[in-house]
Design an enzyme around this catalytic site. Structure first.
Site, PDB file in Angstrom:
ATOM      1  N   GLU A  35     -45.816  37.895  36.269  1.00  0.00           N
ATOM      2  CA  GLU A  35     -44.456  37.475  35.895  1.00  0.00           C
ATOM      3  C   GLU A  35     -43.522  37.822  37.042  1.00  0.00           C
ATOM      4  OE1 GLU A  35     -42.579  35.845  33.280  1.00  0.00           O
ATOM      5  OE2 GLU A  35     -41.092  36.241  34.863  1.00  0.00           O
ATOM      6  N   LYS A  53     -28.997  34.698  19.727  1.00  0.00           N
ATOM      7  CA  LYS A  53     -28.887  35.149  18.330  1.00  0.00           C
ATOM      8  C   LYS A  53     -28.072  36.423  18.218  1.00  0.00           C
ATOM      9  CE  LYS A  53     -30.527  31.845  18.132  1.00  0.00           C
ATOM     10  NZ  LYS A  53     -31.169  30.861  19.015  1.00  0.00           N
ATOM     11  N   THR A 146     -45.553  28.881  32.416  1.00  0.00           N
ATOM     12  CA  THR A 146     -44.367  29.108  33.246  1.00  0.00           C
ATOM     13  C   THR A 146     -43.080  28.546  32.637  1.00  0.00           C
ATOM     14  OG1 THR A 146     -45.030  27.152  34.497  1.00  0.00           O
ATOM     15  CG2 THR A 146     -45.644  29.276  35.425  1.00  0.00           C
ATOM     16  N   HIS A 448     -34.602  35.422  -9.336  1.00  0.00           N
ATOM     17  CA  HIS A 448     -33.244  34.978  -9.650  1.00  0.00           C
ATOM     18  C   HIS A 448     -32.291  36.166  -9.577  1.00  0.00           C
ATOM     19  CE1 HIS A 448     -29.923  32.871 -11.531  1.00  0.00           C
ATOM     20  NE2 HIS A 448     -29.768  33.929 -12.320  1.00  0.00           N
TER      21      HIS A 448
HETATM   22  C1  LIG Z   1     -30.174  29.439  25.097  1.00  0.00           C
HETATM   23  C2  LIG Z   1     -31.545  29.229  24.506  1.00  0.00           C
HETATM   24  C3  LIG Z   1     -31.764  29.535  23.184  1.00  0.00           C
HETATM   25  C4  LIG Z   1     -33.026  29.346  22.634  1.00  0.00           C
HETATM   26  N1  LIG Z   1     -33.205  29.668  21.317  1.00  0.00           N
HETATM   27  C5  LIG Z   1     -34.420  29.519  20.770  1.00  0.00           C
HETATM   28  C6  LIG Z   1     -34.645  29.891  19.421  1.00  0.00           C
HETATM   29  O1  LIG Z   1     -33.751  30.359  18.729  1.00  0.00           O
HETATM   30  N2  LIG Z   1     -35.894  29.740  18.918  1.00  0.00           N
HETATM   31  C7  LIG Z   1     -36.922  29.215  19.665  1.00  0.00           C
HETATM   32  O2  LIG Z   1     -38.025  29.100  19.155  1.00  0.00           O
HETATM   33  N3  LIG Z   1     -36.725  28.854  20.948  1.00  0.00           N
HETATM   34  C8  LIG Z   1     -35.513  28.999  21.514  1.00  0.00           C
HETATM   35  N4  LIG Z   1     -35.332  28.658  22.829  1.00  0.00           N
HETATM   36  C9  LIG Z   1     -36.479  28.092  23.568  1.00  0.00           C
HETATM   37  C10 LIG Z   1     -37.444  29.193  24.005  1.00  0.00           C
HETATM   38  O3  LIG Z   1     -36.759  30.115  24.808  1.00  0.00           O
HETATM   39  C11 LIG Z   1     -38.618  28.596  24.757  1.00  0.00           C
HETATM   40  O4  LIG Z   1     -39.211  27.592  23.965  1.00  0.00           O
HETATM   41  C12 LIG Z   1     -39.667  29.648  25.050  1.00  0.00           C
HETATM   42  O5  LIG Z   1     -39.125  30.685  25.813  1.00  0.00           O
HETATM   43  C13 LIG Z   1     -40.859  29.025  25.783  1.00  0.00           C
HETATM   44  O6  LIG Z   1     -41.794  30.014  26.050  1.00  0.00           O
HETATM   45  P1  LIG Z   1     -42.778  29.901  27.291  1.00  0.00           P
HETATM   46  O7  LIG Z   1     -43.633  31.131  27.238  1.00  0.00           O
HETATM   47  O8  LIG Z   1     -43.433  28.592  27.310  1.00  0.00           O
HETATM   48  O9  LIG Z   1     -41.851  29.944  28.592  1.00  0.00           O
HETATM   49  P2  LIG Z   1     -40.684  30.915  29.070  1.00  0.00           P
HETATM   50  O10 LIG Z   1     -40.153  31.740  27.973  1.00  0.00           O
HETATM   51  O11 LIG Z   1     -39.740  30.068  29.824  1.00  0.00           O
HETATM   52  O12 LIG Z   1     -41.423  31.918  30.054  1.00  0.00           O
HETATM   53  C14 LIG Z   1     -41.952  31.513  31.259  1.00  0.00           C
HETATM   54  C15 LIG Z   1     -41.970  32.688  32.202  1.00  0.00           C
HETATM   55  O13 LIG Z   1     -42.728  32.337  33.345  1.00  0.00           O
HETATM   56  C16 LIG Z   1     -42.146  32.925  34.470  1.00  0.00           C
HETATM   57  N5  LIG Z   1     -42.599  32.177  35.639  1.00  0.00           N
HETATM   58  C17 LIG Z   1     -42.368  30.880  35.950  1.00  0.00           C
HETATM   59  N6  LIG Z   1     -43.034  30.516  37.062  1.00  0.00           N
HETATM   60  C18 LIG Z   1     -43.690  31.629  37.469  1.00  0.00           C
HETATM   61  C19 LIG Z   1     -44.566  31.901  38.541  1.00  0.00           C
HETATM   62  N7  LIG Z   1     -44.916  30.961  39.430  1.00  0.00           N
HETATM   63  N8  LIG Z   1     -45.066  33.158  38.666  1.00  0.00           N
HETATM   64  C20 LIG Z   1     -44.736  34.118  37.776  1.00  0.00           C
HETATM   65  N9  LIG Z   1     -43.925  33.929  36.742  1.00  0.00           N
HETATM   66  C21 LIG Z   1     -43.416  32.683  36.577  1.00  0.00           C
HETATM   67  C22 LIG Z   1     -40.661  32.808  34.214  1.00  0.00           C
HETATM   68  O14 LIG Z   1     -39.955  33.785  34.983  1.00  0.00           O
HETATM   69  C23 LIG Z   1     -40.601  33.093  32.716  1.00  0.00           C
HETATM   70  O15 LIG Z   1     -40.362  34.449  32.452  1.00  0.00           O
HETATM   71  C24 LIG Z   1     -34.086  28.852  23.419  1.00  0.00           C
HETATM   72  C25 LIG Z   1     -33.876  28.560  24.773  1.00  0.00           C
HETATM   73  C26 LIG Z   1     -32.617  28.741  25.315  1.00  0.00           C
HETATM   74  C27 LIG Z   1     -32.413  28.435  26.772  1.00  0.00           C
END
Ligand SMILES: Cc1cc2nc3c(=O)[nH]c(=O)nc-3n(C[C@H](O)[C@H](O)[C@H](O)COP(=O)(O)OP(=O)(O)OC[C@H]3O[C@@H](n4cnc5c(N)ncnc54)[C@H](O)[C@@H]3O)c2cc1C
Length: 469
Positions: A35, A53, A146, A448
C-alpha cells in the site's frame, strides 16, 4: 531476485485488498499487502465512507440541536458550530479506523509493505517506497485492488481550494456561503447535505433529468422533493460547460443538457462529484499484458482472473457497484478460491445506501429494470407516516417498497427512504440471499414499535394485506 516470497501479494490496502489479505491469511496462505498510503483502509477509510459518515453524523447533530428539538419539548439556546472540533472528530474516527486495520494485519501475520507496487512479470511485484528505494517481492498469486479516483470534469481543474473533489469537500476550512455540487449522485448528495446542514446555500447541477440515476425512479423523485424541502436547490438536465475562478470563488457557465441558452452560477466552492474511475496508474498493466475494458477497468472473468495467469483483480478497479462492501465480498470470495474453496459473490444482493436524512437504501432490481426485463412483479409499499416508532421520532418521511415476482412472490428488489434505511435494508438483503418470498418476511414477527415493522408491512402489502394502511 526477489527480497521475499509469498503465496499471495495484494496491491492496495482498501476494503477489497485488506479483506482479501485477511481471509487468505485465515485460510493458511502467506500474505503481503503493498500500500502506498502511509495508512491502510484505502479510499473508504481515509477519504471516503468513514470521514463522510463522521461529518454526516456530526452535521446531523448540529442541525437537530439548532432546528429539530423544539417539537420534542427540548429548548436549546445558543447552538454554535465549532467546525475545527467537528473536523477533529472526523480525523479521529479516520485515525482510529485505519489503525484498527494495522492491528488486524498484525493479528493475521500479514506482511505490510509501504510503497507503490508495480507488476514486474513472472509473479514479481516491484515496490517503490516514498524515498525511491526499490524492492521486489514474489508471489504465487497477485491481486490488484488499487481502487478508483475522482473522475475530473474536462476543462475544470481541481485545485482542492475552490474547485474541490470529495477529498477537499471533506476538509473545507470554513462553511462556504454558496456551494455548487456538480453531480447528483450519492457522493454529491451526501457532501451537499453536510454543508447544507452547516449553513451553505447548496445547488446541485446534474446533467441527467434526475438525481440518483441508478436508483428506482420513485426514490429519485421523492428524494429531490425531500432534499428540496431541506433547502438544497437542483438544476437538473443541465450541464456545466465552463468554470473559472472569480475573486475568492468561482463562476460556472451552465447550459441545458439538450442545448440552449447559457446562464452563469456563482459559488464560493465547487464540488466536482461526477463519478469515479479505475485507478491503475503506475501498475505496469500494459507491459504485463493485463487487459482493460473499454471503460478502463481491469477485465476479469467470473473468478476474478485477469488476462494474465496468476494475476487477479477485485473492488473498484474492476467496476460494477463501486462500494466498499462489494469490494470486501469480492476479497473474501477470491481468497477462498485461491485457497481451493468455492468463493462466490451474489451481485443481486449488494445493498446500496445514501446516508442523507432520511437515508436511502436499495437492493436488487428497480421497477424500471423489471419492466425492461419484462418480469411481472407486485409492489408492496408502506409509508413511515403509518409507523408508530417513526412518528414517535418525528421521522415520518419516506416509505418501504418491496418488489416481488408476481408469480412466485420471490423478493426481487427493495427501495427504502426513511430513518435508518441503511440498517433496515439488511433484512431484505438476507431475504434475497435466501431466495425468500415477500410472504416469508410478512410472516416473520417484528418487534413493536420498531421501524422494521414498515418492512414487514410492505411485505404484507405485496400481497394486498397490509394491516396498518
Ligand atoms: C466521499 C466518498 C464516500 C464514499 N462512501 C461510501 C459508503 O458510504 N459506502 C460504500 O460502500 N462506499 C463508499 N465509497 C466508495 C468506497 O470508498 C469504495 O468503493 C471502496 O473504497 C473501494 O475499495 P477498493 O479496495 O476497491 O479500493 P480503495 O479503497 O480505493 O483502495 C485502493 C488502495 O490502493 C492503493 N493503491 C493504488 N495503487 C497502488 C499501487 N500501485 N501500489 C500500492 N498501493 C496502491 C491506494 O492508495 C488505495 O489505498 C465512498 C467513496 C467516496 C470517495
Amino acid at each position: 531476485m526477489s527480497d521475499s516470497s509469498f503465496d499471495l501479494v495484494v496491491i492496495g490496502g482498501g476494503p477489497g485488498g485488506y479483506v482479501a489479505a485477511i481471509r487468505a491469511a485465515q485460510l493458511g496462505l502467506s500474505v503481503a499487502i503493498v500500500e502506498k498510503r502511509p495508512t491502510l483502509g484505502g479510499t473508504c477509510l481515509n477519504v471516503g465512507c468513514i470521514p463522510s459518515k463522521a461529518l454526516l453524523a456530526a452535521s446531523h447533530h448540529y442541525h437537530t440541536a439548532a432546528h429539530g428539538l423544539g417539537a420534542f419539548g427540548v429548548k436549546v439556546a445558543g447552538v454554535e458550530l465549532d467546525l475545527p472540533a467537528m473536523m477533529a472528530h472526523k480525523d479521529k474516527v479516520v485515525a482510529d479506523n485505519t489503525k484498527g486495520i494495522d492491528f488486524l494485519l498484525k493479528k493475521n501475520k500479514i506482511t505490510r509493505i509501504l510503497g507503490a507496487g508495480s507488476l514486474a512479470g513472472n509473479g514479481q511485484v516491484t515496490v517503490t517506497a516514498a524515498d525511491g528505494a526499490v524492492s521486489t517481492v514474489a508471489a504465487r498469486s497477485i491481486v490488484l485492488a488499487t481502487g478508483s479516483e475522482v473522475t475530473p470534469l474536462p476543462g475544470l481543474a481541481i485545485d482542492e481550494e475552490v474547485f474541490v473533489s470529495s477529498t477537499g469537500a471533506l476538509a473545507l476550512p470554513q462553511v462556504p456561503k454558496r456551494l455548487v455540487v456538480i453531480g447528483g449522485g450519492v457522493i454529491g448528495l451526501e457532501l451537499g447535505t453536510v454543508w447544507s446542514r452547516l449553513g451553505s446555500e447548496v445547488t446541485v447541477v446534474e446533467y441527467l433529468d434526475r438525481i440518483l440515476p441508478f436508483h428506482d425512479l420513485e426514490v429519485s423523485k421523492t428524494m429531490t422533493r425531500l432534499l428540496g424541502q431541506q433547502g438544497i436547490g437542483f438544476k437538473l438536465a443541465t450541464k456545466v460547460v465552463a468554470g473559472e475562478r472569480k475573486g475568492a470563488g468561482a463562476v460556472l457557465t451552465l447550459e441545458p443538457a439538450a442545448g440552449g441558452a447559457t446562464e452563469t452560477l456563482e459559488a464560493d466552492i465547487v464540488l466536482v462529484a461526477i463519478g469515479r474511475r479505475p485507478y491503475v496508474e503506475g501498475l505496469g498493466l500494459e507491459a504485463a499484458g493485463v487487459d482493460l475494458t473499454k471503460r478502463g477497468f481491469v477485465k476479469i472473468d467470473g473468478s476474478f482472473r485477469t488476462s494474465v495467469p496468476g494475476i487477479y483483480a477485485i473492488g473498484d478497479v474492476v467496476g460494477g457497484a463501486m462500494l466498499a462492501h462489494k469490494a470486501e465480498e469480492e476479497g473474501v470470495a477470491l481468497a477462498e478460491i485461491l485457497a481451493g474453496q468455492h468463493g462466490h459473490v451474489n451481485y443481486e444482493a449488494i445493498p446500496s445506501v445514501v446516508y442523507t436524512w432520511p437515508e436511502v437504501a436499495s437492493v436488487g432490481r428497480t421497477e424500471e429494470q423489471l419492466k425492461e426485463a419484462g418480469i411481472a412483479y407486485s409492489v408492496g409499499k408502506f409509508p413511515f407516516l403509518a409507523n408508530g416508532r417513526a412518528r414517535s421520532m418525528n421521522d415520518t418521511d419516506g416509505f418501504v417498497k418491496i418488489l416481488a415476482d408476481a408469480a412466485t412472490d420471490q423478493v426481487l428488489g427493495a427501495h427504502i427512504i426513511g430513518p435508518n434505511a441503511g440498517d433496515l435494508i439488511a433484512e431484505i438483503v438476507l431475504a434475497i440471499e435466501f431466495g425468500a418470498a415477500a410472504e416469508d418476511i410478512a410472516r416473520t414477527c417484528h418487534a413493536h414499535p420498531a421501524l422494521s415493522e414498515a418492512v414487514k408491512e410492505a411485505a404484507l402489502a405485496a400481497n394486498g394485506r397490509a394491516i396498518h394502511v
